[in-house]
Design a protein around this motif. Structure first.
Motif, PDB file in Angstrom:
ATOM      1  N   ARG A 266      -7.991 -11.182 -16.060  1.00 31.50           N
ATOM      2  CA  ARG A 266      -7.888 -11.725 -14.701  1.00 31.50           C
ATOM      3  C   ARG A 266      -7.492 -10.652 -13.705  1.00 31.50           C
ATOM      4  O   ARG A 266      -7.975 -10.646 -12.569  1.00 31.50           O
ATOM      5  N   ILE A 267      -6.620  -9.751 -14.096  1.00 32.07           N
ATOM      6  CA  ILE A 267      -6.251  -8.638 -13.218  1.00 32.07           C
ATOM      7  C   ILE A 267      -7.480  -7.794 -12.926  1.00 32.07           C
ATOM      8  O   ILE A 267      -7.730  -7.409 -11.779  1.00 32.07           O
ATOM      9  N   SER A 268      -8.280  -7.512 -13.953  1.00 27.86           N
ATOM     10  CA  SER A 268      -9.511  -6.728 -13.771  1.00 27.86           C
ATOM     11  C   SER A 268     -10.459  -7.416 -12.802  1.00 27.86           C
ATOM     12  O   SER A 268     -11.044  -6.778 -11.918  1.00 27.86           O
ATOM     13  N   LYS A 269     -10.625  -8.721 -12.951  1.00 31.03           N
ATOM     14  CA  LYS A 269     -11.515  -9.462 -12.054  1.00 31.03           C
ATOM     15  C   LYS A 269     -10.996  -9.453 -10.625  1.00 31.03           C
ATOM     16  O   LYS A 269     -11.768  -9.293  -9.675  1.00 31.03           O
ATOM     17  N   ALA A 270      -9.688  -9.631 -10.461  1.00 32.18           N
ATOM     18  CA  ALA A 270      -9.103  -9.625  -9.127  1.00 32.18           C
ATOM     19  C   ALA A 270      -9.248  -8.254  -8.464  1.00 32.18           C
ATOM     20  O   ALA A 270      -9.595  -8.157  -7.275  1.00 32.18           O
ATOM     21  N   LEU A 271      -8.988  -7.196  -9.221  1.00 29.77           N
ATOM     22  CA  LEU A 271      -9.136  -5.840  -8.671  1.00 29.77           C
ATOM     23  C   LEU A 271     -10.591  -5.534  -8.336  1.00 29.77           C
ATOM     24  O   LEU A 271     -10.877  -4.915  -7.310  1.00 29.77           O
ATOM     25  N   ALA A 272     -11.501  -5.970  -9.181  1.00 28.10           N
ATOM     26  CA  ALA A 272     -12.927  -5.742  -8.920  1.00 28.10           C
ATOM     27  C   ALA A 272     -13.344  -6.424  -7.619  1.00 28.10           C
ATOM     28  O   ALA A 272     -14.063  -5.834  -6.803  1.00 28.10           O
ATOM     29  N   GLN A 273     -12.889  -7.651  -7.416  1.00 27.87           N
ATOM     30  CA  GLN A 273     -13.221  -8.365  -6.184  1.00 27.87           C
ATOM     31  C   GLN A 273     -12.615  -7.674  -4.971  1.00 27.87           C
ATOM     32  O   GLN A 273     -13.251  -7.546  -3.933  1.00 27.87           O
TER      33      GLN A 273
ATOM     34  N   LEU B 280      -0.394   3.746  -4.179  1.00 27.90           N
ATOM     35  CA  LEU B 280       0.823   2.971  -3.970  1.00 27.90           C
ATOM     36  C   LEU B 280       1.086   2.018  -5.150  1.00 27.90           C
ATOM     37  O   LEU B 280       2.226   1.866  -5.593  1.00 27.90           O
ATOM     38  N   LEU B 281       0.030   1.398  -5.638  1.00 32.46           N
ATOM     39  CA  LEU B 281       0.171   0.510  -6.793  1.00 32.46           C
ATOM     40  C   LEU B 281       0.658   1.283  -8.022  1.00 32.46           C
ATOM     41  O   LEU B 281       1.521   0.806  -8.770  1.00 32.46           O
ATOM     42  N   GLU B 282       0.119   2.478  -8.228  1.00 35.60           N
ATOM     43  CA  GLU B 282       0.538   3.307  -9.364  1.00 35.60           C
ATOM     44  C   GLU B 282       2.000   3.693  -9.245  1.00 35.60           C
ATOM     45  O   GLU B 282       2.747   3.645 -10.218  1.00 35.60           O
ATOM     46  N   LYS B 283       2.422   4.093  -8.052  1.00 37.21           N
ATOM     47  CA  LYS B 283       3.823   4.460  -7.834  1.00 37.21           C
ATOM     48  C   LYS B 283       4.739   3.279  -8.104  1.00 37.21           C
ATOM     49  O   LYS B 283       5.786   3.419  -8.731  1.00 37.21           O
ATOM     50  N   ALA B 284       4.344   2.112  -7.613  1.00 29.49           N
ATOM     51  CA  ALA B 284       5.165   0.913  -7.826  1.00 29.49           C
ATOM     52  C   ALA B 284       5.252   0.568  -9.300  1.00 29.49           C
ATOM     53  O   ALA B 284       6.309   0.148  -9.780  1.00 29.49           O
TER      54      ALA B 284
END
Length: 70
Positions: free
Chosen positions: A19-26, A61-65
């Motif tokens: 689901r994370i993959s699908k959300a990021l893809a969208q 930013l996501l990676e840092k968090a």
């Protein structure tokens, strides 16, 4: 927070890697489509380049968090 959002989008609770993959893809497709449309409208690829830069900055930013101590 994310559980509620995922429930709204997918219909059931659960934050899975799929689901994370699908959300990021969208998210990526949505962000890039705006850059493509502006580039086509203005006949200038710099709009697309800026969209790519913004997307990269967001992922940094996501990676840092994710690496930050809790």
């Amino acid at each position: 927070f994310y559980v509620d959002l995922f429930t709204q989008v997918f219909g059931t609770p659960g934050v899975t890697s799929d689901r994370i993959s699908k959300a990021l893809a969208q998210f990526v497709l949505t962000a890039m489509e705006g850059g493509v449309m502006q580039s086509r409208t203005h006949l200038d690829v710099s709009y697309f380049d800026r969209a790519v830069e913004q997307l990269r900055a967001h992922f940094e930013l996501l990676e840092k968090a994710a690496k930050a101590p809790a």
